[in-house]
Write a protein that holds these residues in place. Structure first.
Motif, mmCIF file in Angstrom:
data_model
loop_
_atom_site.group_PDB
_atom_site.id
_atom_site.type_symbol
_atom_site.label_atom_id
_atom_site.label_comp_id
_atom_site.label_asym_id
_atom_site.label_seq_id
_atom_site.Cartn_x
_atom_site.Cartn_y
_atom_site.Cartn_z
ATOM 1 N N TYR A 152 3.954 -19.366 9.111
ATOM 2 C CA TYR A 152 5.350 -19.641 8.129
ATOM 3 C C TYR A 152 5.299 -20.605 7.450
ATOM 4 O O TYR A 152 5.819 -20.885 6.644
ATOM 5 C CB TYR A 152 7.271 -19.670 8.883
ATOM 6 C CG TYR A 152 6.883 -19.115 9.897
ATOM 7 C CD1 TYR A 152 7.116 -17.373 8.959
ATOM 8 C CD2 TYR A 152 6.887 -18.781 11.203
ATOM 9 C CE1 TYR A 152 6.907 -16.303 10.688
ATOM 10 C CE2 TYR A 152 7.315 -18.045 11.911
ATOM 11 C CZ TYR A 152 7.430 -17.216 11.439
ATOM 12 O OH TYR A 152 8.006 -15.557 12.187
ATOM 13 N N TRP A 183 2.705 -27.037 18.053
ATOM 14 C CA TRP A 183 2.729 -25.874 17.039
ATOM 15 C C TRP A 183 2.238 -24.718 17.305
ATOM 16 O O TRP A 183 1.501 -25.059 17.288
ATOM 17 C CB TRP A 183 2.790 -26.189 16.030
ATOM 18 C CG TRP A 183 3.797 -24.695 14.755
ATOM 19 C CD1 TRP A 183 2.933 -24.378 14.173
ATOM 20 C CD2 TRP A 183 4.590 -24.210 15.072
ATOM 21 N NE1 TRP A 183 3.392 -23.463 13.230
ATOM 22 C CE2 TRP A 183 4.748 -23.504 13.878
ATOM 23 C CE3 TRP A 183 5.751 -24.120 15.349
ATOM 24 C CZ2 TRP A 183 5.430 -22.072 13.982
ATOM 25 C CZ3 TRP A 183 6.360 -22.827 15.053
ATOM 26 C CH2 TRP A 183 6.429 -22.094 14.784
ATOM 27 N N VAL A 207 12.129 -30.352 14.200
ATOM 28 C CA VAL A 207 10.571 -29.660 14.347
ATOM 29 C C VAL A 207 10.582 -29.490 15.871
ATOM 30 O O VAL A 207 10.192 -28.918 16.355
ATOM 31 C CB VAL A 207 9.145 -30.633 13.962
ATOM 32 C CG1 VAL A 207 7.754 -30.473 14.273
ATOM 33 C CG2 VAL A 207 9.658 -30.572 12.304
ATOM 34 N N ASP A 250 -1.394 -21.382 9.712
ATOM 35 C CA ASP A 250 -0.245 -21.950 9.709
ATOM 36 C C ASP A 250 1.011 -20.908 9.497
ATOM 37 O O ASP A 250 1.468 -20.525 9.131
ATOM 38 C CB ASP A 250 -0.703 -23.433 9.399
ATOM 39 C CG ASP A 250 1.115 -24.240 9.363
ATOM 40 O OD1 ASP A 250 2.008 -23.541 10.167
ATOM 41 O OD2 ASP A 250 1.240 -25.411 7.838
ATOM 42 N N ILE A 299 12.587 -26.893 17.050
ATOM 43 C CA ILE A 299 11.714 -25.298 16.828
ATOM 44 C C ILE A 299 10.481 -24.991 17.367
ATOM 45 O O ILE A 299 10.141 -23.769 17.666
ATOM 46 C CB ILE A 299 11.591 -24.941 15.130
ATOM 47 C CG1 ILE A 299 12.435 -24.968 14.451
ATOM 48 C CG2 ILE A 299 11.135 -24.181 14.671
ATOM 49 C CD1 ILE A 299 13.224 -25.574 13.226
ATOM 50 N N ALA A 300 9.787 -26.223 18.082
ATOM 51 C CA ALA A 300 8.593 -26.154 18.147
ATOM 52 C C ALA A 300 8.730 -25.135 19.702
ATOM 53 O O ALA A 300 7.720 -24.098 20.215
ATOM 54 C CB ALA A 300 7.400 -27.321 17.819
ATOM 55 N N PHE A 357 5.058 -23.384 8.803
ATOM 56 C CA PHE A 357 5.634 -24.409 9.620
ATOM 57 C C PHE A 357 5.055 -25.559 9.372
ATOM 58 O O PHE A 357 5.951 -26.494 9.212
ATOM 59 C CB PHE A 357 6.126 -24.135 10.645
ATOM 60 C CG PHE A 357 6.657 -24.786 11.633
ATOM 61 C CD1 PHE A 357 8.168 -24.691 11.364
ATOM 62 C CD2 PHE A 357 6.162 -25.703 12.117
ATOM 63 C CE1 PHE A 357 9.631 -25.400 11.843
ATOM 64 C CE2 PHE A 357 7.494 -26.633 13.455
ATOM 65 C CZ PHE A 357 8.434 -26.412 13.246
ATOM 66 N N ALA A 397 6.521 -29.118 7.826
ATOM 67 C CA ALA A 397 7.114 -30.436 8.505
ATOM 68 C C ALA A 397 6.558 -31.129 8.258
ATOM 69 O O ALA A 397 7.391 -32.319 8.597
ATOM 70 C CB ALA A 397 7.257 -30.149 10.306
ATOM 71 N N ASP A 452 15.730 -21.289 12.292
ATOM 72 C CA ASP A 452 14.445 -20.499 13.243
ATOM 73 C C ASP A 452 13.084 -21.774 12.096
ATOM 74 O O ASP A 452 13.778 -21.937 11.227
ATOM 75 C CB ASP A 452 14.093 -19.276 13.474
ATOM 76 C CG ASP A 452 14.258 -18.559 12.275
ATOM 77 O OD1 ASP A 452 13.700 -19.172 10.633
ATOM 78 O OD2 ASP A 452 14.135 -17.389 12.414
ATOM 79 N N ALA A 453 11.915 -21.485 12.282
ATOM 80 C CA ALA A 453 10.954 -21.767 11.823
ATOM 81 C C ALA A 453 11.360 -20.915 10.127
ATOM 82 O O ALA A 453 10.538 -22.437 9.319
ATOM 83 C CB ALA A 453 9.291 -20.537 11.665
ATOM 84 N N GLN A 454 11.644 -19.934 9.791
ATOM 85 C CA GLN A 454 11.264 -19.269 8.799
ATOM 86 C C GLN A 454 12.721 -20.019 7.832
ATOM 87 O O GLN A 454 12.342 -20.351 6.475
ATOM 88 C CB GLN A 454 11.594 -18.028 8.094
ATOM 89 C CG GLN A 454 10.245 -16.837 9.124
ATOM 90 C CD GLN A 454 10.532 -15.602 8.572
ATOM 91 O OE1 GLN A 454 10.641 -15.005 9.277
ATOM 92 N NE2 GLN A 454 9.578 -15.438 7.657
#
Length: 197
Positions: free
Chosen positions: A135, A109, A165, A133, A168-169, A137, A141, A184-186
């Protein structure tokens, strides 16, 4: 609406003696419409936020379908703070320190400062502070994965979390296979946060 507002009395429309029944009806309609117009933005704002309810599955969260959802439902997930402070209730502490993000999710990530070390552990991520880190995330995760492994009926399996995960990553978004909608991550963080009890 507060209890004070719910007890508020509405003044009745009292027509003057020279108003006709049609004029009385028009006055009542105007008041009703003005009242509806004033409350419409509030109703729309509340109904357009699926995260106000607890959705235990990503498809439920993405659909935002409140008609088949128990608003009082709890997903039973535990927060990253819980896992940070209580991982030793579920895992041997020395073994847990060896659980790596890349090992479980198959990807790195990119946090705020670039990619994490390939050997970064779940415990290290749970202890991140500040802007390390993006957001939060990784923080969420890890918690989602631990919830999926340890909590019966959580709504996500470890494979579900790992797939979200990894996508998204790897590409910036997770695409749900059933709906074609993306997170998305958010969005992922928002979804996971509302699965905590």
């Amino acid at each position: 609406m507060s209890s004070k507002d719910s007890n508020k009395q509405i003044d009745p429309v009292i027509p003057s003696s020279d108003e006709t029944p049609t004029a009385q009806a028009d006055t009542g309609k105007r008041r009703l419409l003005k009242g509806l117009m004033a409350t419409a933005p509030v109703v729309m704002a509340v109904s357009s936020k699926p995260a106000l309810a607890n959705f235990c599955t990503v498809s439920g969260f993405l659909s935002g379908n409140l008609s088949h959802h128990d608003a009082g439902q709890r997903c039973g997930g535990k927060s990253p703070g819980y896992w940070k402070n209580n991982y030793d209730r579920h895992y041997d502490p020395e073994a847990f320190k060896q659980v790596k993000f890349r090992q479980e999710f198959g990807v790195l990530w990119y946090g705020s400062g670039g990619p994490w070390d390939a050997d970064i552990s779940f415990l290290t991520i749970l202890n991140f502070e500040g802007n390390e880190d993006a957001y939060k995330f990784g923080f969420h995760a890890v918690a989602a994965y631990l919830n999926a492994v340890n909590i019966s009926g959580y709504g996500l399996t470890p494979n579900d979390v790992a797939e979200m995960v990894a996508q998204i990553a790897g590409s910036g978004v997770y695409t749900h296979p059933g709906t074609g909608k993306t997170l998305d991550a958010q969005d992922f963080v928002e979804f996971i946060e509302q699965t905590y009890h």
